[in-house]
Structures are given as C-alpha cells and as structure tokens.
Design a protein around this motif. Structure first.
Motif, short mmCIF file in Angstrom:
data_model
loop_
_atom_site.label_atom_id
_atom_site.label_comp_id
_atom_site.label_asym_id
_atom_site.label_seq_id
_atom_site.Cartn_x
_atom_site.Cartn_y
_atom_site.Cartn_z
N LYS A 318 0.83 -1.21 0.00
CA LYS A 318 0.00 0.00 0.00
C LYS A 318 0.87 1.26 0.00
N VAL A 319 1.92 1.25 0.81
CA VAL A 319 2.80 2.42 0.90
C VAL A 319 3.59 2.61 -0.39
N VAL A 320 4.15 1.52 -0.93
CA VAL A 320 5.01 1.66 -2.10
C VAL A 320 4.21 2.12 -3.33
N ILE A 321 2.97 1.65 -3.47
CA ILE A 321 2.15 2.10 -4.60
C ILE A 321 1.72 3.55 -4.39
N SER A 322 1.40 3.92 -3.16
CA SER A 322 1.02 5.31 -2.88
C SER A 322 2.18 6.26 -3.17
N LEU A 323 3.39 5.86 -2.77
CA LEU A 323 4.57 6.69 -3.01
C LEU A 323 4.88 6.79 -4.50
N HIS A 324 4.67 5.71 -5.23
CA HIS A 324 4.90 5.71 -6.68
C HIS A 324 3.84 6.55 -7.39
N PHE A 325 2.67 6.65 -6.77
CA PHE A 325 1.51 7.24 -7.43
C PHE A 325 1.63 8.75 -7.59
N VAL A 326 2.28 9.42 -6.63
CA VAL A 326 2.39 10.89 -6.70
C VAL A 326 3.15 11.35 -7.94
N PRO A 327 4.40 10.89 -8.16
CA PRO A 327 5.09 11.30 -9.39
C PRO A 327 4.44 10.75 -10.66
N LEU A 328 3.78 9.58 -10.55
CA LEU A 328 3.11 9.01 -11.72
C LEU A 328 2.00 9.94 -12.22
N LEU A 329 1.15 10.41 -11.32
CA LEU A 329 0.08 11.34 -11.71
C LEU A 329 0.67 12.60 -12.33
N HIS A 330 1.77 13.05 -11.77
CA HIS A 330 2.43 14.26 -12.29
C HIS A 330 2.94 14.00 -13.71
N ARG A 331 3.56 12.84 -13.93
CA ARG A 331 4.09 12.53 -15.27
C ARG A 331 2.96 12.44 -16.30
#
Length: 635
Positions: A318-331
């Motif tokens: 849950k944490v690793v996907i959430s952390l990955h998700f912030v820059p992903l949405l930005h990209r």
C-alpha cells in the motif's frame, strides 16, 4: 588525429551542410573561445586538403561552411575519411536516411532546401518524397509539423519540448548516441555534469533511482546542446501546483552545470523543475494526500472482489504504490510518462500481475480522468507481483540462501526467476556476498546456492547456479528444494473438447470460436465475452513465439480451463505480430492460487524451441504431449 571537439564541429557543419556558421556560434556551441575555434578550423582544413569530396569554406563576416567539392552522384562517394573518423553511411537503408534527415531538420531552427536534403542522402526525388511521408508520420507522434516553402525549403514547426522528446525517443542525440559511427560521446563533458548533478541532488537529499538519474542526465546534456543552438523553451510550460523546492533545485543545476543567463532560460528551469517533480522517488508518507491513500485502499478492495486476492493487510504494498503514485500522476498530467524497455518481458513473465495493474489503470482513469500508458503499467506490475509473492509465501516453505557478488540492486532477475520457478515452496530468499558467509548461520537455511566458483570446502553444501539461471540450473535447484512433482494438475486444464484446428480470417474469429467451445462445456457468466474483449482492447495478449493467450480482464469463471486454438495458417494478432497458436485462458474466481497456472504457461512461451514445436503441431494430442513432456522437467 582530430580531437573530440573538432569532430563535434564537423558534425555541426555537416548537419548544416552548405550553410555558413559564424565562429561566435561555434564558440557558444563548443563552450570555448573563438580563438580556439579558429585553431580547430585550421586543423580541420588541414585534414580536408587531400579530400576530393568535401571542402571547408571560410568567408569574412559569414563564418564557415562544409560543402561538396562537386556534385556527388553515388552514395559510395560520400566518404569523409579523417584518420579514425569514418563518415560512410548505408544510404540504401530507409531507416538510415530518415535518421539523417530528421537530425538535419531538428538540429537547428532554419529552413533546409530540397536539393540540400536530397544531396545529403544521395537518393532520387521520388525516394526522397517517400522518406518525407515517413518523417511526417514520426513527427506527428510528437505534435510536430513539417512545413514546405518553395523558395526556402523544409522547416519543422512545433514546441521545443516536443522536438526534444522526438530527439530522445528516436535516438537522435548526436553526443549521446554510443552506437553512432560518426562521433564518439563527449564522455568528459558528461562526466562533469554527472558529478555536479550527483552533488546537487545529494545536497538537497533528493532521492532518485539509477534509471531516472540516467534519463535526467541525458535530458540535461540534450538541453545544453539545444540552448547553445538557440533552441530554447519559450512560454510552453504551464504549472499547476507548488513546485518551489524543485524550482530551487533546477535553478541550482543550471547555475552550477552550465553558464547561461537566467533570463534566457527561465522556462528551461521551470520545465526541469516539472521533470524533477515527476522523477522523484518519494519515501515520506507525509507527501501523500489522504485522497491518494484512500484511493489505493479502495482499489485493493475492488481488486480483492474481482481477482480474489486480498492485499488489504499488506502495508508495504500500500505504501510503495502510494509513493509511486504521486510522481506518476504528475508525469501523466504533464505528458512525461516513462518508457519501459522491459515491457514485453514483464508482460510475458508476470501476466496475472500485469492484469491487476491494467485493472488498477482503469480505476485510476475513473477516479482521476487520466490514462496511464502501458509502459507505466509495467512498472506497476512489478509492485503487484511483489504483493502476489507475499500472498504465496504465507504458506509454509523453505528458506534459501544465495551467495553472490551481485549488488543488491542487481539481484532482481535472479530473485524473480527463482520465485517464479518455486513460488509455492520458498518462504525466504537471502542473498549475501561471499565475505559475509563467515558471519552467517548457514544451518538456519534449508538450501544454499552460489553463483560464485565452488571451492573444495564448499563442495556438497553449496549448489552452483548461474547468475541467469537456465533449465539445467532449475533441475538442480528443484531437486535441492523439493524433488520432482506431478504435472497432472496442469494437464487437467486441457480437454480435447476445448480444441479447435483450422483456418480463420482474423483474431476476432478465432476468439469467438474458442469462447463458443468454452460455453459448450461450462456455464459461463454473461460478461465473459465482454471481459475477454475488454482485456484485448486494453493491450495485446501476444506473448511471443507466435503464441497469444487471450483472457478475461479479471477472473470471473467458477473453473480454471484452457481452450486451445491451433491455426492452419498464421494470422495477425496485432500490428506487429503473427500467431499460430492461441490459448484462451480462464482462471477461477475467489481462488488466489489459481493464478499460478500463469507461471507454467509463461515458462512454456519463453522457451523458443518448445514454442516452435507447439506452433508446428497438427493435433490436440501433439500439443498436450509436447506440453506434458516439458512440464515433467519444469514441475
């Protein structure tokens, strides 16, 4: 012998063949004084004195230009041989010509005459026009247009950001193209930028992966070249949100790595800040909004409902996907999505996790109205596969120790291959360097493998394997961990009633035939057809070696089964691949262990010799016999 800088000057003049370039412009481009440029020009002239194809022309107040000594008719005449420098090219290859023309058009913001472009690749006018059609298609992928003016020639119109994307993705960056036969990479310059960049990111405690760091380094090297050629980003950047920290870092990078006035490159700094925002590796949960945390949690609930796999207690995932998700949405928002060269391998190796990531992509679209590309989905797949491994590893299994000199970041292929082979049998894999062996309690492990040379003292206790395990390694490891197991559980999924052989006109026809066979044997849900095509429309289910494996978007049937379609003649499955064998796969709902069938199937597809046998079979018995014989060595 020419220096790297002198070669760089020649390349610049070749890209502007027949056009005068001032010493001031060359000075700015090479970041040296005009006096140094004049010395380099003299050295280049001396080398060209004995060359009867090219000449370097200088003119007061105009500068320098490289031109032909006469009209070149044959491609074989286009050889500029300056000792170690070889400019010979294969102009019979359309790809080579298109690369040359694209580089010429993108290298500087000037018009290029039709005659100059034709002469540069030594082709007829009709061939040139055919090449231009391909070039226009490539440019359209980056929102760029090719304009033509009768008196001036051809010119690329579009935003500088998109021109750089084209240069990078089409591998057209002269100074970073290691495979180029024309010029060596200016390693000294790149090394200096690399060191400064590392120091700056370290000072700001800015975490970034090795891959993204290399991408950033390539972009900065390209940006420097483009700015020197007066190709700067102007009023093309729109920011939504606070990026003050990234702006500070970007400004520091430009100030310390380059020497450009800030008023000239403000938009360059702004765009770099956006790239930094999209490339950052977050490790602090405080960066993550409650909205994203709640979204990931809700997504896990929906995945449990559709796939029968419960990640709700997996806090790490849950944490690793959430952390990955912030820059992903930005990209996604700023059209900076990453490429993934391992996409085909990830799809083939982790098909069930890839389907989960695809389903997650749909949930993201429904919630945030953004569409994640398939390359980014592949990165998410690795996270979901990590979660699936933990689900499997809950059952009792063996503890394995591997002795290897590999760095921790380099062990993923070795670790993933072993877990793929022995998902149900291993609860723990530890990988240590040989120097730590004396401090390790080896008695606490059930099995010990080593990728290093086995010494007399290690013999017997340590099973040797290669860094990239082969079938022979598998056999040794399988015996060491479990011995052999029956293949009946896999073979029971194949049924002679679920077999089709014959000709079909296209993909839809064979899928419909296989669905029809499945419906005759099983009571399938009404949504079965829809979910097969939903998955197919999302991305190709071609797995390699002329084999496709269509399946539902998520598990929906009460049974796990495989319908075999053996085609008399190959058909196109997607734009690039033909297939001869189609396996329609359905895994049962609410059974998280059912997905393990994919490990066996992906192993079969990855074996090219076996795939050739399968696609050349002519009957159901042939197919099942080949698979059964192979599984005897795999399970």
């Amino acid at each position: 012998m020419l220096t790297n800088r002198q070669k760089k000057i020649i390349e610049f003049l070749l890209n502007n063949l027949g056009v005068f370039v001032t010493s001031s412009r060359l000075s700015s481009y090479c970041n040296v004084s005009e006096r140094t440029i004049k010395s380099d020009i003299k050295a280049i002239k001396d080398k060209l004195d004995n060359n009867n194809r090219f000449r370097l022309i200088s003119a007061p107040s105009k500068g320098y230009k490289l031109d032909y000594t006469h009209r070149v008719v044959n491609a074989s005449e286009n050889v500029l041989n300056l000792n170690e420098l070889d400019y010979s090219k294969d102009f019979n290859e359309p790809k080579s010509r298109i690369r040359i023309l694209l580089k010429m058009l993108l290298s500087c913001g000037i018009y290029h005459s039709k005659r100059k472009m034709i002469d540069s690749v030594f082709v007829s006018e009709s061939t040139f026009y055919s090449d231009l059609k391909i070039i226009k298609g490539i440019l359209s992928n980056y929102k760029l247009d090719l304009l033509y003016n009768k008196s001036k020639g051809y010119y690329i119109v579009g935003e500088e950001i998109n021109k750089r994307k084209c240069l990078i993705k089409e591998n057209l960056i002269p100074n970073l193209n290691l495979s180029s036969n024309m010029f060596e990479t200016d390693l000294e310059t790149i090394s200096i930028i690399r060191k400064k960049l590392l120091n700056i990111l370290s000072d700001y405690k800015f975490k970034i992966s090795d891959k993204l760091f290399e991408d950033l380094l390539i972009y900065l090297s390209l940006a420097e070249e483009r700015i020197k050629m007066k190709n700067t980003i102007n009023n093309e950047v729109f920011v939504d949100g606070n990026i003050d920290v990234e702006m500070e870092i970007a400004r520091d990078i430009f100030n310390k790595c380059f020497n450009f006035p800030e008023e000239l490159i403000y938009n360059e700094i702004l765009y770099l800040a956006l790239k930094l925002r999209g490339k950052r590796d977050y490790d602090d949960i405080s960066y993550i909004s409650n909205k994203i945390v709640d979204f990931v949690s809700n997504s896990f609930s929906k995945i449990k409902k559709e796939f029968g796999v419960d990640f709700s207690e997996n806090l790490d995932l849950k944490v690793v996907i959430s952390l990955h998700f912030v820059p992903l949405l930005h990209r996604v928002k700023y059209d900076m999505q990453l490429e993934n060269i391992l996409l085909p391998e990830i799809k083939r190796s982790f098909p069930f996790a890839f389907d989960m990531a695809n389903y997650f992509r749909i949930l993201v679209f429904e919630e945030f109205d953004v569409w994640i590309n398939e390359d980014e989905v592949a990165y998410l797949t690795l996270y979901f596969n990590f979660g699936l491994e933990n689900v499997v590893l809950e059952s009792k299994g063996k503890k394995v120790l591997i002795i290897s000199k590999l760095k921790r970041s380099e062990t993923i292929i070795l670790r993933q291959r072993i877990l793929q082979w022995f998902k149900n049998q291993i609860t723990k894999i530890d990988i240590i360097p040989p120097r730590e062996l004396c401090k390790t309690d080896i008695k606490s492990y059930d099995t010990i493998f080593t990728t290093e040379e086995v010494t007399d003292s290690m013999s017997g206790a340590f099973v040797p394997i290669s860094l990239f395990p082969t079938d022979q390694d598998y056999s040794r490891m399988n015996i060491a961990i479990n011995g052999f197991k029956s293949v009946d559980s896999i073979m029971e999924l194949f049924d002679s009633e679920l077999f089709f052989y014959g000709d079909v006109k296209d993909k839809n026809e064979v899928i419909n035939k296989l669905i029809k066979l499945a419906k005759l044997k099983y009571n399938l849900p009404n949504k079965f057809d829809e979910l097969i095509y939903s998955r197919e429309n999302m991305s190709s289910t071609y797995f390699g070696s002329k084999i496709a494996m269509p399946h539902t978007l998520y598990p929906i049937t009460q049974n796990t089964f495989i319908v075999v379609g053996l085609l008399a003649n190959e058909i196109f499955w997607d734009d690039d691949h033909k297939v001869k064998l189609v396996l329609l796969v359905s895994t049962e709902i609410n059974n998280p262990k059912a997905f393990q069938v994919w490990a066996s199937l992906s192993h079969l597809v990855s074996d090219e010799a076996l795939s050739d046998k399968l696609t050349n079979a002519t009957s159901f018995n042939d197919i099942t016999l080949i698979i059964k014989n192979r599984l005897k060595n795999f399970l």
